[in-house]
Design a protein around this motif. Sequence first.
Motif, PDB file in Angstrom:
ATOM      1  N   GLY A 194       2.293   7.690 -12.860  1.00  0.00           N
ATOM      2  CA  GLY A 194       3.584   7.501 -13.470  1.00  0.00           C
ATOM      3  C   GLY A 194       3.743   8.267 -14.766  1.00  0.00           C
ATOM      4  O   GLY A 194       3.025   9.221 -15.045  1.00  0.00           O
ATOM      5  N   VAL A 195       4.719   7.850 -15.564  1.00  0.00           N
ATOM      6  CA  VAL A 195       4.987   8.463 -16.860  1.00  0.00           C
ATOM      7  C   VAL A 195       4.568   7.482 -17.939  1.00  0.00           C
ATOM      8  O   VAL A 195       4.984   6.327 -17.937  1.00  0.00           O
ATOM      9  N   ASN A 196       3.709   7.926 -18.836  1.00  0.00           N
ATOM     10  CA  ASN A 196       3.163   7.066 -19.883  1.00  0.00           C
ATOM     11  C   ASN A 196       3.600   7.579 -21.247  1.00  0.00           C
ATOM     12  O   ASN A 196       3.258   8.691 -21.642  1.00  0.00           O
ATOM     13  N   ASN A 197       4.396   6.778 -21.955  1.00  0.00           N
ATOM     14  CA  ASN A 197       4.903   7.174 -23.277  1.00  0.00           C
ATOM     15  C   ASN A 197       5.609   8.519 -23.232  1.00  0.00           C
ATOM     16  O   ASN A 197       5.458   9.357 -24.117  1.00  0.00           O
ATOM     17  N   GLY A 198       6.379   8.728 -22.179  1.00  0.00           N
ATOM     18  CA  GLY A 198       7.169   9.934 -22.054  1.00  0.00           C
ATOM     19  C   GLY A 198       6.427  11.138 -21.527  1.00  0.00           C
ATOM     20  O   GLY A 198       7.016  12.218 -21.406  1.00  0.00           O
ATOM     21  N   VAL A 223       0.816  -1.216   0.000  1.00  0.00           N
ATOM     22  CA  VAL A 223       0.000   0.000   0.000  1.00  0.00           C
ATOM     23  C   VAL A 223       0.843   1.257   0.000  1.00  0.00           C
ATOM     24  O   VAL A 223       0.516   2.232  -0.654  1.00  0.00           O
ATOM     25  N   VAL A 224       1.982   1.257   0.730  1.00  0.00           N
ATOM     26  CA  VAL A 224       2.793   2.456   0.778  1.00  0.00           C
ATOM     27  C   VAL A 224       3.450   2.727  -0.552  1.00  0.00           C
ATOM     28  O   VAL A 224       3.571   3.860  -0.993  1.00  0.00           O
ATOM     29  N   VAL A 225       3.870   1.670  -1.251  1.00  0.00           N
ATOM     30  CA  VAL A 225       4.561   1.844  -2.518  1.00  0.00           C
ATOM     31  C   VAL A 225       3.641   2.382  -3.577  1.00  0.00           C
ATOM     32  O   VAL A 225       4.006   3.237  -4.371  1.00  0.00           O
ATOM     33  N   PHE A 226       2.374   1.905  -3.597  1.00  0.00           N
ATOM     34  CA  PHE A 226       1.482   2.245  -4.693  1.00  0.00           C
ATOM     35  C   PHE A 226       0.399   3.242  -4.346  1.00  0.00           C
ATOM     36  O   PHE A 226      -0.370   3.634  -5.204  1.00  0.00           O
ATOM     37  N   ALA A 227       0.321   3.697  -3.103  1.00  0.00           N
ATOM     38  CA  ALA A 227      -0.797   4.550  -2.699  1.00  0.00           C
ATOM     39  C   ALA A 227      -0.894   5.801  -3.546  1.00  0.00           C
ATOM     40  O   ALA A 227      -1.963   6.194  -3.976  1.00  0.00           O
ATOM     41  N   ILE A 228       0.233   6.462  -3.794  1.00  0.00           N
ATOM     42  CA  ILE A 228       0.190   7.687  -4.566  1.00  0.00           C
ATOM     43  C   ILE A 228      -0.050   7.380  -6.025  1.00  0.00           C
ATOM     44  O   ILE A 228      -0.757   8.091  -6.721  1.00  0.00           O
ATOM     45  N   ALA A 229       0.486   6.287  -6.523  1.00  0.00           N
ATOM     46  CA  ALA A 229       0.341   5.959  -7.932  1.00  0.00           C
ATOM     47  C   ALA A 229      -1.078   5.602  -8.299  1.00  0.00           C
ATOM     48  O   ALA A 229      -1.455   5.659  -9.458  1.00  0.00           O
ATOM     49  N   CYS A 230      -1.878   5.199  -7.312  1.00  0.00           N
ATOM     50  CA  CYS A 230      -3.258   4.834  -7.600  1.00  0.00           C
ATOM     51  C   CYS A 230      -4.086   6.073  -7.796  1.00  0.00           C
ATOM     52  O   CYS A 230      -5.209   6.134  -7.368  1.00  0.00           O
ATOM     53  N   PRO A 249       9.406   1.598 -14.250  1.00  0.00           N
ATOM     54  CA  PRO A 249       8.416   1.039 -13.333  1.00  0.00           C
ATOM     55  C   PRO A 249       8.932   1.066 -11.891  1.00  0.00           C
ATOM     56  O   PRO A 249      10.096   0.769 -11.628  1.00  0.00           O
ATOM     57  N   GLY A 250       8.065   1.447 -10.974  1.00  0.00           N
ATOM     58  CA  GLY A 250       8.432   1.455  -9.572  1.00  0.00           C
ATOM     59  C   GLY A 250       9.107   2.721  -9.087  1.00  0.00           C
ATOM     60  O   GLY A 250       9.340   2.872  -7.890  1.00  0.00           O
ATOM     61  N   VAL A 251       9.417   3.649 -10.003  1.00  0.00           N
ATOM     62  CA  VAL A 251      10.036   4.916  -9.615  1.00  0.00           C
ATOM     63  C   VAL A 251       8.938   5.962  -9.438  1.00  0.00           C
ATOM     64  O   VAL A 251       8.184   6.228 -10.371  1.00  0.00           O
ATOM     65  N   SER A 252       8.844   6.529  -8.255  1.00  0.00           N
ATOM     66  CA  SER A 252       7.801   7.505  -7.954  1.00  0.00           C
ATOM     67  C   SER A 252       8.326   8.922  -8.121  1.00  0.00           C
ATOM     68  O   SER A 252       9.340   9.290  -7.523  1.00  0.00           O
ATOM     69  N   CYS A 253       7.629   9.727  -8.917  1.00  0.00           N
ATOM     70  CA  CYS A 253       8.014  11.112  -9.162  1.00  0.00           C
ATOM     71  C   CYS A 253       6.770  11.988  -9.044  1.00  0.00           C
ATOM     72  O   CYS A 253       5.861  11.877  -9.880  1.00  0.00           O
ATOM     73  N   HIS A 254       6.735  12.839  -8.043  1.00  0.00           N
ATOM     74  CA  HIS A 254       5.543  13.646  -7.779  1.00  0.00           C
ATOM     75  C   HIS A 254       5.923  15.095  -7.536  1.00  0.00           C
ATOM     76  O   HIS A 254       6.870  15.387  -6.805  1.00  0.00           O
ATOM     77  N   ALA A 255       5.172  15.995  -8.148  1.00  0.00           N
ATOM     78  CA  ALA A 255       5.472  17.418  -8.082  1.00  0.00           C
ATOM     79  C   ALA A 255       4.875  18.049  -6.831  1.00  0.00           C
ATOM     80  O   ALA A 255       3.656  18.064  -6.650  1.00  0.00           O
ATOM     81  N   VAL A 256       5.731  18.589  -5.984  1.00  0.00           N
ATOM     82  CA  VAL A 256       5.296  19.356  -4.816  1.00  0.00           C
ATOM     83  C   VAL A 256       4.945  20.764  -5.278  1.00  0.00           C
ATOM     84  O   VAL A 256       5.686  21.378  -6.051  1.00  0.00           O
ATOM     85  N   TYR A 292       2.119  13.310   5.649  1.00  0.00           N
ATOM     86  CA  TYR A 292       2.155  13.276   7.101  1.00  0.00           C
ATOM     87  C   TYR A 292       3.583  13.155   7.626  1.00  0.00           C
ATOM     88  O   TYR A 292       3.802  13.181   8.843  1.00  0.00           O
ATOM     89  N   SER A 293       4.543  12.997   6.720  1.00  0.00           N
ATOM     90  CA  SER A 293       5.935  12.832   7.121  1.00  0.00           C
ATOM     91  C   SER A 293       6.838  13.119   5.930  1.00  0.00           C
ATOM     92  O   SER A 293       6.357  13.294   4.803  1.00  0.00           O
ATOM     93  N   GLU A 294       8.118  13.165   6.171  1.00  0.00           N
ATOM     94  CA  GLU A 294       9.101  13.341   5.093  1.00  0.00           C
ATOM     95  C   GLU A 294       9.029  12.149   4.139  1.00  0.00           C
ATOM     96  O   GLU A 294       8.982  10.998   4.573  1.00  0.00           O
ATOM     97  N   GLN A 295       8.985  12.429   2.841  1.00  0.00           N
ATOM     98  CA  GLN A 295       8.848  11.362   1.843  1.00  0.00           C
ATOM     99  C   GLN A 295       9.723  11.676   0.623  1.00  0.00           C
ATOM    100  O   GLN A 295       9.238  11.820  -0.504  1.00  0.00           O
ATOM    101  N   HIS A 296      11.017  11.782   0.828  1.00  0.00           N
ATOM    102  CA  HIS A 296      11.898  12.164  -0.281  1.00  0.00           C
ATOM    103  C   HIS A 296      11.908  11.147  -1.422  1.00  0.00           C
ATOM    104  O   HIS A 296      12.248  11.489  -2.559  1.00  0.00           O
ATOM    105  N   ARG A 297      11.505   9.925  -1.153  1.00  0.00           N
ATOM    106  CA  ARG A 297      11.457   8.942  -2.233  1.00  0.00           C
ATOM    107  C   ARG A 297      10.408   9.295  -3.280  1.00  0.00           C
ATOM    108  O   ARG A 297      10.412   8.749  -4.387  1.00  0.00           O
TER     109      ARG A 297
END
Length: 246
Positions: free
Chosen positions: A165-169, A17-24, A202-209, A181-186
């Motif tokens: 994620g990133v789809n076709n670039g 759940v932690v790995v995919f929560a944001i990606a969902c 796949p599996g790399v999380s990239c989110h814009a603050v 709720y906490s530091e999440q540099h990953r």
Amino acid sequence: MLRLRTVALLCGLASLVVVFAIACGDGEGTDSSTETSPPPAAAQQPPPPAPTATPGKRMQWDVAPPMRIDPEKSYTATFNMERGGTFEIKLFADKAPKTVNNFVFLAREGYYDGSTFHRVIPGFMAQGGDPTGTGTGGPGYQFDNEFHPDLRHFGPGMLAMANAGVNNGRGTNGGQFYVTYSEQHRLDGLNLDGTAKPCSQPGVSCHAVFGEVISGIDVVNGIRERDPSTATYKGDVIESIVITEE
């Protein structure tokens, strides 16, 4: 990152759940949230895209909104919660103008009114911005990631875009967001040294603050825990989001 249907299944597994929560997030099947529209000249700004839905139904647009904010001005977003309480977020219009412009547009259109925090994981984040309440809804368009080296998941109260994620670039941001709720540099879009992450892998999380809670963090902390795949109750409702420009 996995595609939306696959991610929806994985989000139900407690061990992942932690790995995919944001990606969902922001998917709506093909919701591709790519904030790529350059700001037109002030005197030649086209009208904002009109929603295709009728009043009272979920709004959809064919394209991302044109630039309507002034990156040199200050913007705050006040979340009014149905259960009571408010919290205020400073939006970083100067460092993430396209992302802030998108959020401000949707908030002013009333897109978020009545939506919920549908996925809430204590110690991790509270995710909202999907009028369907399922974690798969979006505004009908997608826009690219917008990263700034000064904007990172430093700790509690950071506002960032959920995506698939990133789809076709291209990025898949749309309307969904989360508050940490906490530091999440990953989840940062850049490595700590400022270099680009391989966001298309796949599996790399990239989110814009693009914002940070400046008041009412106790209200954020009080948002009820919820897993959309198993919950038997509705998530905490966002009554409205009021944008202030100064």
